[in-house]
Design a protein around this motif. Structure first.
Motif, PDB file in Angstrom:
ATOM      1  N   ARG A 241     -49.931  39.559  62.136  1.00 51.04           N
ATOM      2  CA  ARG A 241     -49.227  38.213  62.921  1.00 51.04           C
ATOM      3  C   ARG A 241     -48.399  37.923  63.528  1.00 51.04           C
ATOM      4  O   ARG A 241     -48.081  37.406  64.773  1.00 51.04           O
TER       5      ARG A 241
ATOM      6  N   GLY B   6     -51.369  42.967  57.872  1.00 51.93           N
ATOM      7  CA  GLY B   6     -51.076  41.909  58.132  1.00 51.93           C
ATOM      8  C   GLY B   6     -50.023  41.208  58.637  1.00 51.93           C
ATOM      9  O   GLY B   6     -51.065  40.646  59.559  1.00 51.93           O
TER      10      GLY B   6
ATOM     11  N   SER C  91     -52.055  37.705  57.533  1.00 52.79           N
ATOM     12  CA  SER C  91     -51.246  37.578  59.088  1.00 52.79           C
ATOM     13  C   SER C  91     -51.579  35.925  58.612  1.00 52.79           C
ATOM     14  O   SER C  91     -51.446  35.456  60.123  1.00 52.79           O
TER      15      SER C  91
END
Length: 251
Positions: A120, A116, A148
């Motif tokens: 990002r 996650g 994320s």
């Protein structure tokens, strides 16, 4: 409450972003905690109304149980399982657009929080696609979506059977393959322009030996401290900003 095939998107950033960006047919139910602040509740109701979705109010303990006591911040969506991108179609589109893509390949990242966080950073640095293996690695899950903070909706993720075979195919299509290794070249000298793939290894074992043999060049992050390793998502972030600096030099 939900079918066994449902995934969950939860938390205010991830939930609101999913409501804003995704088709209504991907969202099965919207659960809002009783007593959340009025401004936030109104935002959820407004977004749900636009997609003809019903908002179901529920006590906090019900939402806690749904997401296994993760921090849902008063909002849980039950959604269809996350879809993966078709790698061949992605590559064809990059060629049609005349683009020199930057692709991140993750060799058996097992922690969904790491995946996650990586997604990002991929969104922040303009990564065009992410490739993950089908076996011995985390896939796209509710934890990945939450971590994320919405980036899962913008970064295409393709899942493949064999990373070595995929790497060989990418080389035939003109991609340069770079991987991380302790004795690689200082990443600050890296030229990440052109059709580029960066391979990041598993949190503990690094890149698997057979895949490592496919690298055109290996890269390392110099360290002067006592602990000579970085968390997988942190190391990926450093390298992605190395790529960003290479592709977008300061004017």
């Amino acid at each position: 409450m939900s079918s066994n095939n449902d995934e969950f998107v939860y938390g205010r950033h991830a939930g609101i972003d999913f409501l804003k960006t995704q088709d209504a047919n991907l969202i099965n139910k919207v659960f809002l905690q009783n007593g959340v602040q009025e401004e936030f509740a109104n935002q959820v109701y407004q977004l749900a109304r636009k997609k003809n979705l019903v908002v179901q109010n529920a006590p906090k303990n019900k939402l806690d149980q749904m997401v296994n006591h993760e921090n849902h911040q008063g909002l849980v969506l039950t959604v269809a399982p996350f879809e993966y991108a078709d790698l061949d179609k992605l590559l064809d589109k990059f060629d049609q657009d005349g683009k020199d893509p930057f692709i991140l390949m993750l060799d058996s990242i097992e922690d969904p929080h790491n995946l996650g966080s990586i997604l990002r950073t991929c969104d922040a640095t303009g990564v065009d696609a992410v490739i993950i293996p089908k076996r011995r690695a985390t896939g796209l899950t509710s934890v990945v979506a939450k971590t994320s903070t919405g980036a899962i909706d913008y970064v295409p993720v393709a899942r493949v059977n064999n990373l070595v075979q995929t790497t060989k195919m990418l080389k035939k299509r003109g991609y340069w393959i770079f991987g991380t290794a302790m004795k690689g070249e200082d990443y600050r000298k890296w030229n990440a322009n052109g059709k580029t793939v960066l391979v990041i290894g598993n949190e503990g074992k690094g890149i698997s030996p057979l895949l490592l043999k496919q690298m055109d060049q290996t890269l390392t992050i110099p360290m002067v401290g006592h602990v000579q390793s970085l968390n997988a998502s942190v190391a990926t972030g450093v390298l992605l900003y190395g790529m960003f600096n290479s592709r977008h030099p300061e004017k």
